[in-house]
Scaffold this active site. Structure first.
Site, PDB file in Angstrom:
ATOM      1  N   GLU A  38       4.697  -0.331   0.916  1.00 54.37           N
ATOM      2  CA  GLU A  38       4.762  -0.592  -0.529  1.00 54.37           C
ATOM      3  C   GLU A  38       4.766  -2.079  -0.877  1.00 54.37           C
ATOM      4  O   GLU A  38       4.896  -2.447  -2.031  1.00 54.37           O
ATOM      5  CB  GLU A  38       6.006   0.032  -1.171  1.00 54.37           C
ATOM      6  CG  GLU A  38       6.120   1.521  -1.088  1.00 54.37           C
ATOM      7  CD  GLU A  38       7.413   2.031  -1.711  1.00 54.37           C
ATOM      8  OE1 GLU A  38       7.980   1.353  -2.605  1.00 54.37           O
ATOM      9  OE2 GLU A  38       7.877   3.109  -1.306  1.00 54.37           O
ATOM     10  N   GLU A  43       0.832  -1.201   0.000  1.00 58.49           N
ATOM     11  CA  GLU A  43       0.000   0.000   0.000  1.00 58.49           C
ATOM     12  C   GLU A  43       0.866   1.250   0.000  1.00 58.49           C
ATOM     13  O   GLU A  43       2.044   1.206   0.312  1.00 58.49           O
ATOM     14  CB  GLU A  43      -0.925   0.028   1.211  1.00 58.49           C
ATOM     15  CG  GLU A  43      -0.298  -0.435   2.519  1.00 58.49           C
ATOM     16  CD  GLU A  43       0.880   0.368   2.996  1.00 58.49           C
ATOM     17  OE1 GLU A  43       0.832   1.620   2.906  1.00 58.49           O
ATOM     18  OE2 GLU A  43       1.863  -0.215   3.470  1.00 58.49           O
TER      19      GLU A  43
END
Length: 357
Positions: free
Chosen positions: A322, A179
């Site tokens: 991420e 994310e």
């Protein structure tokens, strides 16, 4: 009355069957026959057995894999709970598109395709590689109003599930989730507090470098937001819509969509762990399709993994996001599968097999 998104999501959930334990036992028997100490590769052996159960085969394969990075902005940033403002979300999303982030560099080593996903950023990113699944341009400030409507939460869940379905059609055998969204450790901590029935103090960490004063402010905002919104702990969509984020909703839906297509999903850190617990609350059978990559440094990470009954294979203090932690697991799985597929057995080398004592 259910929205159309909720109806479609329920149909997807109805397709999720538990992972097949018969293949897990077959894979465990294969491990025990290999000429090495029993359970010598520990949790890696368990992970290969889980992959066998998910894929319903004694020869699991994860050669085609993707990292999905769900990007969204959170209105709660208005309350000063982060070190940076929301423009950073779009900046990092652009870098994901061009291969310039930490996750992109790690994905090259892991031989993993990276798909940035716009689930609800304030600023749209124009690039051919981004998947635009946004429901709204950022969530609302949950201290003042619901983060999103229930209908928006349902659409975000469905969009995530349909993305997993699309990648399944393209032949992907393994998904990792990550994310990017300024403020999402605040939304995640709020949801963790609700899911684990713990106080905000027990589950809230420093995020991306807050000071002690900043952490105190973050905890207070979460506490007041929960008191104001009064989410129903027994209703996933109610919790998501009142204090959640579009990134979390998309990841949750993706996990459900992948489980419906018998595809394993590697969980990353706090945000994806919250999404995983939401997915399991919606469909307990989804748990068998989730692999925990690492125990993050955020306060709630270990608590969420315990609630999921998952053991993380990596404990290295990651808190980058991420999907970097999820990516780090992939080469380890590759190595374990190489041993599983190619190693000689005790019979091959005419040696008496090890037996548990």
């Amino acid at each position: 009355m259910l929205s159309e998104s909720e109806k479609k999501l329920r149909k997807i959930i109805a397709k999720i069957l538990p992972a097949d334990e018969r293949y897990e036992k077959i894979a465990q028997k294969r491990w025990n026959s290999i000429a090495k100490p029993l359970h010598g590769l520990g949790l890696l052996e368990d992970s290969v057995c889980q992959l066998a159960a998910i894929q319903r085969t004694e020869k699991p394969c994860i050669k085609k894999r993707a990292l999905l990075v769900f990007c969204a902005d959170n209105g709660i940033v208005e309350e000063g709970v982060t070190q940076t403002d929301s423009h950073v979300t779009a900046l990092v999303a652009k870098n994901l598109c061009t291969g310039a982030t930490s996750a992109c560099k790690m994905a090259l080593v892991a031989d993993c395709h990276v798909f940035p996903v716009d689930m609800g950023m304030n600023e749209a990113v124009e690039h051919e590689s981004i998947k635009d699944l946004h429901v709204a341009r950022g969530s609302k400030n949950f201290l003042k109003e619901d983060a999103m409507t229930r209908e928006e939460a349902g659409r975000a869940l469905l969009n995530g599930a349909l993305l997993a379905d699309e990648l399944a059609d393209q032949g992907y055998q393994l998904l990792a989730v990550g994310e990017m969204g300024i403020g999402n450790t605040t939304t995640s901590s709020a949801l963790a507090s609700l899911l684990l029935n713990l106080s905000p103090e027990d589950v809230t960490g420093y995020g991306a470098g807050l000071s002690a004063e900043g952490l105190a402010r973050k905890i207070q905002v979460i506490r007041q937001g929960i008191e104001s919104r009064r989410p129903d702990r027994n209703d996933v969509l109610d919790m998501l819509s009142k204090v959640g984020g579009f990134d979390i909703a998309g990841i949750t839906g993706c996990m459900l969509g992948a489980a419906a297509r018998k595809i394993p999903v590697i969980i990353d850190g706090l945000i994806t762990q919250v999404a995983a617990l939401l997915a399991v609350r919606l469909c307990p059978a989804a748990k068998g399709y989730l692999l925990a990559s690492h125990r993050g440094s955020e306060k709630a990470s270990g608590l969420l993994l315990d609630a999921l009954e998952k053991k993380a294979l990596i404990d290295a203090g990651f808190h980058l996001g991420e999907g970097t932690g999820a990516l780090a697991l992939i080469p380890l799985l590759d190595m374990a599968l190489r041993v599983y597929d190619e190693m000689a057995t005790f019979d091959d080398i005419q040696l008496e097999a090890y037996k548990p004592l």
